[in-house]
Write a protein that holds these residues in place. Structure first.
Motif, PDB file in Angstrom:
ATOM      1  N   THR A 277       0.838  -1.196   0.000  1.00  0.00           N
ATOM      2  CA  THR A 277       0.000   0.000   0.000  1.00  0.00           C
ATOM      3  C   THR A 277       0.872   1.244   0.000  1.00  0.00           C
ATOM      4  O   THR A 277       1.995   1.226   0.516  1.00  0.00           O
ATOM      5  N   TYR A 295      -3.242   3.759  -2.651  1.00  0.00           N
ATOM      6  CA  TYR A 295      -2.977   2.623  -3.540  1.00  0.00           C
ATOM      7  C   TYR A 295      -2.927   1.378  -2.672  1.00  0.00           C
ATOM      8  O   TYR A 295      -2.281   1.368  -1.617  1.00  0.00           O
ATOM      9  N   ASP A 314       2.902  -0.057 -11.402  1.00  0.00           N
ATOM     10  CA  ASP A 314       1.649   0.449 -10.813  1.00  0.00           C
ATOM     11  C   ASP A 314       1.911   1.694  -9.976  1.00  0.00           C
ATOM     12  O   ASP A 314       1.216   2.708 -10.098  1.00  0.00           O
ATOM     13  N   THR A 318       0.695   5.399 -10.660  1.00  0.00           N
ATOM     14  CA  THR A 318      -0.219   5.967  -9.672  1.00  0.00           C
ATOM     15  C   THR A 318       0.327   7.281  -9.115  1.00  0.00           C
ATOM     16  O   THR A 318      -0.400   8.271  -8.977  1.00  0.00           O
ATOM     17  N   GLU A 387     -11.451   4.759  -2.795  1.00  0.00           N
ATOM     18  CA  GLU A 387     -10.109   4.186  -2.633  1.00  0.00           C
ATOM     19  C   GLU A 387      -9.556   4.359  -1.227  1.00  0.00           C
ATOM     20  O   GLU A 387      -8.638   3.650  -0.829  1.00  0.00           O
TER      21      GLU A 387
END
Length: 438
Positions: A277, A295, A314, A318, A387
């Motif tokens: 995360t 994330y 990713d 992000t 999120e």
């Protein structure tokens, strides 16, 4: 000619401490809440006593050596300047010493990273007559402290002179912590004096600012148990749930009367069996700490798991999206120190030439205390978007392991706690920016 210095010490030391300072016990324990001035009182008394004996030396100790300069070293310097005797001293930092230029005696400062090393410490002039163990709760056990103390208390001093030892600390929350059980045994022991003080005992004017008192009242209104522990020095216990979920305040948008000044990230990365995360956190002009984005990738239950190279891409994509969304880059990006050995860290560097700032973790209880301190100021918010829900869910459910809560080494339940860890790393790495360290 002897220089005469006139200083009104009664204007610096609150009457509460008279009973401590005039007591003849050789061991004096000063515990209590933050802002009680106990460390200031000890430093003033040590300087005054030092000046009365031309052969006396003082040894001031912290658990970890790298905490000395901005704590006890500056505290003794403060007392010397307050008493207007700075012309007598030479201030040295390698190693830390404050030397009396007239006769060579000194205030010595040391960490107790290795107690055995202090047993062979040599004092060139005179003898150690005063010891001060500051932040005693940081030490691992009484045995660790006593190993050092005994090295100096067993030595013969001239007739009428004795080694006096001061101990100061803020009590830990956990009633089973060694120091809470230890101090109870000292309350009635001959030769020991135990005092408990709080900011309410500061009855002299111009010592605690109104801003500081307002800060205390803010904490009191936000989290009364935290106030009791932090400012009253009460042993409140750990409970089961670690955080008060009501102190995470939802927002629909950044307030119109405030604006972002810096962006930070906090990351907790796992391997293929654990979640990764990263939190995007904004600090506003008015001091709000706002979770902007989250994330979160969890490989559990997935037949095909992402490789570190996939997660690195990713994160890179992000982070770029976050920079575009908020119109600024990141001031600091914090990550667990352990991730420097992980494949993800190597992939971020290999693919994108990017490094995170790896946080030197402390004890879990201390990292949790940092977050609780921030929460108690009432400044923690989150954008109420899908999120970010994983962050709120994990912080709401974050709890102590009931099997360990009645011990001196409590553990958290290590399930679904990745955003909790990431937030702790962010706070630990930015204590000064968040107004939690000065």
């Amino acid at each position: 000619m002897t220089k005469q210095i006139n200083v009104d010490v009664n204007a610096m030391i609150c009457p509460h401490f008279d009973s401590v300072l005039y007591d003849h016990s050789l061991n004096k324990v000063l515990k209590g809440g933050r802002g009680s001035t106990k460390s200031s009182v000890i430093s003033l008394q040590l300087v005054m006593d030092f000046l009365k004996d031309s052969n006396a030396n003082v040894l001031v100790l912290r658990k970890v050596a790298n905490t000395i300069e901005l704590s006890v070293y500056e505290q003794i310097k403060w007392a010397i300047y307050m008493l207007h005797v700075d012309s007598f001293f030479e201030f040295k930092k390698s190693p830390y010493r404050i030397v009396d230029k007239r006769n060579g005696t000194a205030f010595y400062f040391s960490g107790v990273d290795d107690p055995q090393k202090l047993k062979s410490m040599i004092i060139a002039k005179g003898y150690v007559r005063y010891l001060w163990f500051e932040e005693l709760a940081e030490f691992d056990s009484w045995q660790e402290v006593d190993t050092v103390r005994a090295s100096f208390t067993r030595k013969n001093l001239p007739p009428g002179a004795h080694v006096v030892t001061y101990y100061s600390y803020n009590p830990p929350k956990n009633p089973y912590d060694w120091i809470n059980e230890w101090v109870a045994s000292r309350q009635t022991m001959p030769g020991w004096f135990v005092d408990h003080s709080t900011y309410k005992d500061v009855t002299l004017p111009n010592i605690l600012s109104q801003d500081y008192l307002d800060e205390i009242n803010t904490v009191k209104s936000n989290d009364f148990d935290y106030y009791r522990w932090m400012y009253l020095g009460d042993v409140v216990g750990l409970g089961t749930n670690i955080y008060n979920a009501e102190l995470f305040h939802p927002l629909k948008a950044i307030p119109e009367d405030d604006d972002l000044v810096e962006l930070y990230t906090g990351q907790d990365s796992g391997q293929q069996v654990s979640a990764t995360t990263e939190l995007n956190i904004g600090l506003t002009r008015k001091g709000k700490v706002i979770l902007l984005n989250t994330y979160y990738y969890d490989p559990v239950g997935k037949a095909v798991k992402k490789a570190p190279s996939d997660i690195a891409k990713d994160l890179h994509d992000t982070e770029q999206r976050w920079r575009d969304q908020w119109g600024r880059g990141f001031y600091k990006q914090s990550a667990d120190s352990a991730t420097s050995d992980f494949a993800l860290d190597h992939e971020m560097y290999k693919q994108f030439n990017q490094r995170y700032h790896h946080v030197a973790k402390t004890e879990k209880t201390k990292m949790i205390d940092n977050v609780q301190n921030l929460l108690a100021t009432g400044r923690v918010y989150y954008l109420d978007i899908p999120e970010n829900q994983i962050f709120i869910e994990q912080h709401r459910d974050y709890r102590w392991d009931e099997k360990t809560v009645h011990s001196d080494n409590p553990k958290v339940v290590k399930e679904n706690d990745h955003t909790c860890d990431a937030f702790q790393y962010f706070v630990l790495d930015n204590l000064r920016d968040l107004g939690l360290k000065y």
